[in-house]
Motif scaffolding. Structure first.
Motif, mmCIF file in Angstrom:
data_model
loop_
_atom_site.group_PDB
_atom_site.id
_atom_site.type_symbol
_atom_site.label_atom_id
_atom_site.label_comp_id
_atom_site.label_asym_id
_atom_site.label_seq_id
_atom_site.Cartn_x
_atom_site.Cartn_y
_atom_site.Cartn_z
ATOM 1 N N PRO A 16 0.846 -1.193 0.000
ATOM 2 C CA PRO A 16 0.000 0.000 0.000
ATOM 3 C C PRO A 16 0.890 1.254 0.000
ATOM 4 O O PRO A 16 1.995 1.227 0.552
ATOM 5 C CB PRO A 16 -0.790 -0.110 1.310
ATOM 6 N N GLN A 17 0.426 2.278 -0.668
ATOM 7 C CA GLN A 17 1.173 3.535 -0.682
ATOM 8 C C GLN A 17 1.192 4.117 0.722
ATOM 9 O O GLN A 17 0.158 4.152 1.390
ATOM 10 C CB GLN A 17 0.489 4.526 -1.623
ATOM 11 N N ASP A 18 2.334 4.638 1.148
ATOM 12 C CA ASP A 18 2.326 5.241 2.479
ATOM 13 C C ASP A 18 1.788 6.669 2.379
ATOM 14 O O ASP A 18 1.763 7.288 1.321
ATOM 15 C CB ASP A 18 3.694 5.171 3.159
ATOM 16 N N SER A 19 1.365 7.159 3.507
ATOM 17 C CA SER A 19 0.599 8.401 3.497
ATOM 18 C C SER A 19 1.462 9.595 3.101
ATOM 19 O O SER A 19 0.959 10.577 2.558
ATOM 20 C CB SER A 19 -0.047 8.623 4.866
ATOM 21 N N SER A 20 2.774 9.514 3.360
ATOM 22 C CA SER A 20 3.617 10.661 3.001
ATOM 23 C C SER A 20 3.656 10.844 1.468
ATOM 24 O O SER A 20 3.621 11.959 0.961
ATOM 25 C CB SER A 20 5.038 10.477 3.544
ATOM 26 N N ARG A 21 3.695 9.699 0.754
ATOM 27 C CA ARG A 21 3.684 9.765 -0.715
ATOM 28 C C ARG A 21 2.393 10.421 -1.209
ATOM 29 O O ARG A 21 2.401 11.243 -2.126
ATOM 30 C CB ARG A 21 3.806 8.345 -1.271
ATOM 31 N N ILE A 22 1.307 10.074 -0.578
ATOM 32 C CA ILE A 22 0.014 10.626 -0.991
ATOM 33 C C ILE A 22 -0.050 12.114 -0.652
ATOM 34 O O ILE A 22 -0.520 12.922 -1.455
ATOM 35 C CB ILE A 22 -1.131 9.831 -0.320
ATOM 36 N N GLU A 23 0.479 12.460 0.491
ATOM 37 C CA GLU A 23 0.477 13.870 0.895
ATOM 38 C C GLU A 23 1.318 14.700 -0.089
ATOM 39 O O GLU A 23 0.900 15.773 -0.539
ATOM 40 C CB GLU A 23 1.024 14.004 2.325
ATOM 41 N N GLU A 24 2.472 14.180 -0.424
ATOM 42 C CA GLU A 24 3.370 14.840 -1.373
ATOM 43 C C GLU A 24 2.647 15.062 -2.700
ATOM 44 O O GLU A 24 2.688 16.128 -3.308
ATOM 45 C CB GLU A 24 4.586 13.922 -1.561
ATOM 46 N N LEU A 25 1.960 14.009 -3.141
ATOM 47 C CA LEU A 25 1.236 14.060 -4.403
ATOM 48 C C LEU A 25 0.125 15.114 -4.338
ATOM 49 O O LEU A 25 -0.098 15.875 -5.274
ATOM 50 C CB LEU A 25 0.624 12.677 -4.638
ATOM 51 N N ARG A 26 -0.535 15.125 -3.224
ATOM 52 C CA ARG A 26 -1.632 16.074 -3.052
ATOM 53 C C ARG A 26 -1.132 17.497 -3.223
ATOM 54 O O ARG A 26 -1.765 18.327 -3.888
ATOM 55 C CB ARG A 26 -2.265 15.886 -1.663
ATOM 56 N N GLN A 27 0.016 17.754 -2.652
ATOM 57 C CA GLN A 27 0.580 19.109 -2.752
ATOM 58 C C GLN A 27 0.927 19.450 -4.202
ATOM 59 O O GLN A 27 0.644 20.545 -4.681
ATOM 60 C CB GLN A 27 1.813 19.231 -1.864
ATOM 61 N N GLU A 28 1.535 18.506 -4.872
ATOM 62 C CA GLU A 28 1.886 18.755 -6.283
ATOM 63 C C GLU A 28 0.639 19.036 -7.105
ATOM 64 O O GLU A 28 0.618 19.917 -7.961
ATOM 65 C CB GLU A 28 2.598 17.537 -6.873
#
Lengths: 402, 402, 402, 402
Positions: free
Chosen positions: B320-332
């Motif tokens: 599963p993707q970790d939440s930091s990767r998703i957060e980073e993506l969200r910002q981009e």
């Protein structure tokens, strides 16, 4: 982005996108729209496999263009990179002006042939692409000096026909329509700026023309196909009448524009074009689905026929139906379905279809003999059987035995 | 009417309709509806040829059933005329409960698996056809004593799978997915009321399973296919939310019923079923087209992506993707598209796909040795590589480089 | 032994052996001999894939017989089990009398047409199989009352032609020769004891006849094919002359019997038949290989031409070559190859080939209209182009430019 | 003469001859000889369609080379015109050293592997063609710096394998052996002078390896195929013994040279090579036919078995047969056929076959990731099932139940 894209084509294996501008054009919403326009309209009601789209046909024709250019160059024809790109663009976009359900609705939706709409759309695309379609448009319009490039796009042996025969044969499963396109293309050549076929390919040309003949009678003018097409045109016509007479009929906004506006009014054209590129098979299908419970008897009958596949009967004849036959039919229909005379009459459709497998009048197919001589297929008696114009009159009406 | 009908199938040549009741069932609007449900949903955005329908798949599976019954009878299996008809009906109708775009929308449109809806529809059809579907339903539900008949319809080597692998391979052009269905069928037999494959067919079984594996990774779980499917589900989900919150969203009446009603409310079921059989791909497509200019950012983005083929990116991972990767993506995403945090987050989708090419737990494939012994594929080490459960986690979000 | 055998056929998929006696007949050395007789003789020198055999053709025609009998029975034609077996035997053995390299050598090796030899061999097999071939022979000779069974074996639309067009098209790769055999067979019916084709199959018949025409000009009478065949016949003829004149020429014992004996001498027939069934392509090939260094100029030239593929040139013409052209050619050959006049003359071959795609005189193809009327293809003007007799005169001689 | 020749290939459509020297090489008697060497030996006794030749395989592999070079050049690999020609020559001639019936007889006829003979013949051809084969020989021997060119000719993913899998699958009709060669070739690339496959092609590689596995067990090591091959080798061995012991056995002159001479005697090599290029399948077939009535029991039995298809039985086992089983068998054979012990023993053959679908030791297949990383298939656990060495021991003897 990697623009060296490859498409899977069940007909040809792999189809490569040869130029970056082609890739960009394919991405354009107007080309993507062709994904929602079936190549053979309602033919899938008769041949269930025939669900292929104009989009796939455009890619297939593009593939054949690339093969043809390779062959012609190998034989010494001078085709510059720019010309090859132009011809590729022209074939990719040759059907850009097709409306929903292909030919069927042209007349009813816009009072213009699809080629005319194509030109308008090509001009608009050319503006969007900074005039990089100039050469393609010139080839498309047959104003480009190397006229054999136009012949590859539009002629009696063009790549459009070759792809659609291949593709329609493949997807309908009518194997008799299969053509030896690879052999024909290997036999192409250019003599005096004209496309010719080397003599060794003569049998393949005969096979191509006979396949075309077979596809006409087995598919394009198959009675059930003709019935569905006739019903579809009638349904749209009826919906338009109801809409213009302000009866309740649920249609999508762009379709309503096409219903309301007159194509020949120059002021309105941008608006019409704008609506046109938003309309596809989905708009027509939803109109039919929304009409399943219409208050209008005719529209409801046609919509149910098409959605639930209760197709009318078609009779073909060498002569127009005489009026007594139609009158008799009207009475039977009125009786069977408990309709009044006027209603019964609206359920009877007549018309004619004309087929020329090989036309003497158009740009003819030229055969290039081993001795260097070029002969016209028109002069070859062996092919006379393919040069007749066949006219069939049809009569289309609801099945009475149900 | 002549009911001894033949269909053209590009995959098999000709498909005959073996029984009159089959012919009548095919004519039923609920079966005709399958003509408007694509077999592979949005897969045609990746494989443009994949426009085939559930309807054609049903006919194809029916054809394989006829072939199988012939083979089994020749080998001495006792299959009465009534049983053969029942098995034919069961396979024809096995997908009757599929909603638009096949699997994709089951969960969102009706909170029920398509098999459950199938059963309800079968029961209703049985009433309409004077209980003539009793035996078919018994086979379908696996309550019929000759259980091998059920195995032909639902099992690890059933005719459903055989047809869809054949058909999906044919229409996508992914030749590696082609299976030797005719050889497999010739090798079928019945031992102790169980379907077995004669040992000589072992290589064909291996080929079948590897083809299935390839189709999963090349087609069914292809990243672009997964992206389109994820977007489609999200679009419907968003439209439903908007609709239930009384925001403006243009949907067809039967779709609105499915949005409003709760499946598990027993009183409402007839109404839901009634709406269900009116819904097909057209309802979903028009929803997307009508949402191209929606005020809702998310719905508009998804609709444009699907209609104009601007597909999201998909990343596959074993974890599963970790939440930091998703957060980073969200910002981009927020930055690139000038969105606030909440909006950006709605454009990111995660989930997992699980694939078992051959499942140890289900009804296993049995191999019938020349010595008369029956072995279970589970016990053959050679096939271990096909018995793993593969789980992939996906992350789906808009392309940032555009 | 398990006699329920299945053969792999690249053309049809699987071919089942329907009866035990068929299985036993296939095992017979006379049928196995057909494995060593190529279907298309030296055609593989032009189409390298065309290495298929009479044996495979016999199995393929058998398969089509089984399909046809199934279709006809489904439509109500009365065909007993014994009749079906008889027709199957007859089609399996229809080419049993073919000599090496098929038609080419009939005239030179035995002064009899292969059909006559077939009858003798059938009679002998019948004795070996305890008269179980009685019915098959009766069908073969067209003395059996249900004459449509004979039509399936020998007629203008027989299963022999259907299989060889399919097979020759497949193995040469001349796709234009492919026919829709499955559609044609599905359209077969029996009316008044005659084989008819239902009207819906008319396009398939046209396709079948045009495919036949194409195969004639592309394959069977292709110039290089004709050259090789002419050379082969000439080589055998020359070897026979040398042998009878007691010149040294290495041939196999059974071939020497065929060279020595006269077919029309009734006393010798068993001996000839006995030699005949021992001769196949291998005897001819070894004769050619053994003649590569023959002292005889003509035999050596022909053998080298065939073994090393130095094929003569062929000119086709609508008229017989006039003697001045031949004289001119003789002089050029004498000059180029330093030969005397007599030798040069032996290197020039003339002859004619006659082709009728559809013969008005033979058992005609009958079309069965929906209205129940049976029409003769002879009366349909659309097919006139296929009813002409084409005669081509050929002139065959060594290439001078080498 | 027009040297821009096109061949029809049922497998690929059209195969063009890319260079004039290729055309001249094809005309050479040593290449023409490959027309008389079957690709799969006696396999046609099991798969009747498998009559294809080494000659056609050589042309097919040449075609794949042309496709590959085009793809690699498009991706930027530096391949000069001379190198492309060299690689084309090398693949065309890669099997020039094959003896009759391909692999089967190498050991018995010449005590050398076909690759060694190939090299000798290449050297000789190079002299005949004025050293124009230098580069081709260098590629063939893997002494040319751009080693990826050699990999295309000989490696775990070479064009030889790709063509023979395609072709053997096509002609046997074992569809499960079909590979997606066009996709694999489109995925080829060169990284650090090594041939790699782009990651997107991984499924195609798996399919290729599984197809190879299936072809081994379904075709190359099929029990009946193995029986025929074993019998053929034994027949030649026996004929050689008889010949060397001056017993009467009718063989062709060049075959007698191969029987008499020892390959490792350097003085004799030109004579052996000279005989070698004159020997093909015909020499072996006539030996078998001439031995049908041999006085020698063993030779006669084997010859009849092969000519009349009375094939021995084969048992496969994971372990060598123990001697008691063989002794038991010997007694049964002696009893059944009324033979003495010694004779009975000569009818029993044992041996072993070893198969590695993917060999860890050889030049491995490299996968080129999207991230630019190159991985070795050896390291991918998913493929472990294809990396095992399978050893099967066979026991071959006459059928006792006849």
């Amino acid at each position: 982005m990697n623009k060296n894209k490859i498409f899977n084509d069940p007909v040809y294996g792999f189809v490569s996108i040869p130029y970056e501008i082609i890739f960009d054009l394919i991405q354009h919403p107007w080309v993507q729209r062709l994904r929602r326009i079936s190549q053979l309209g309602m033919t899938h009601l008769t041949y269930p496999g025939a669900t292929h789209t104009r989009f796939h046909h455009a890619l297939g024709a593009l593939h054949l263009m690339n093969l043809s250019i390779d062959v012609l160059r190998q034989k010494g024809a001078a085709i510059s990179g720019e010309e090859a790109e132009g011809a590729s663009i022209a074939i990719l976009l040759h059907d850009i002006g097709h409306g929903p359900f292909s030919h069927a609705l042209e007349e009813k939706l816009v009072a213009a042939r699809h080629e005319m709409i194509s030109i308008r759309l090509l001009e608009s695309l050319n503006r969007q692409f900074d005039s990089r379609l100039d050469l393609a448009i010139s080839i498309f319009l047959d104003t480009y000096p190397k006229r054999f490039l136009h012949q590859l796009i539009s002629g009696q042996l063009d790549l459009d026909r070759m792809d659609y025969l291949n593709r329609d044969s493949f997807y309908t499963g009518v194997m008799e329509g299969k053509i030896g396109y690879d052999r024909i293309i290997k036999m192409l050549n250019v003599v005096d700026d004209k496309l010719v076929v080397e003599e060794k390919g003569l049998a393949s040309i005969e096979n191509f023309l006979v396949a075309r003949k077979i596809m006409y009678w087995q598919v394009y003018l198959h009675k059930t196909v003709l019935a569905a097409e006739t019903m579809l045109i009638a349904a749209i016509q009826r919906a338009k009448e109801l809409y213009l007479a302000q009866n309740p009929v649920v249609i999508t906004p762009p379709l309503s524009v096409l219903f309301e506006k007159r194509w020949d009014d120059p002021d309105l054209q941008p608006e019409i074009l704008d609506a046109f590129v938003q309309v596809d098979d989905v708009d027509v299908m939803i109109l039919l689905k929304n009409s399943l419970y219409s208050d209008d008897y005719l529209l409801r009958t046609l919509a149910r026929g098409l959605i639930q596949r209760k197709l009318f009967r078609v009779e073909l004849s060498n002569h127009p139906q005489d009026s007594s036959r139609i009158e008799e039919l009207r009475q039977e229909i009125a009786h069977t379905f408990s309709l009044d005379d006027r209603q019964a009459y609206t359920l009877i459709f007549t018309g004619r279809e004309q087929v020329e497998i090989y036309s003497r009048d158009q740009d003819q197919i030229l055969i290039y003999g081993k001795n260097g001589q070029v002969r016209d297929l028109n002069e070859m008696a062996d092919f006379d059987f393919l040069k007749q114009t066949v006219i069939k009159h049809y009569l289309c009406y609801p099945r009475l035995e149900q």
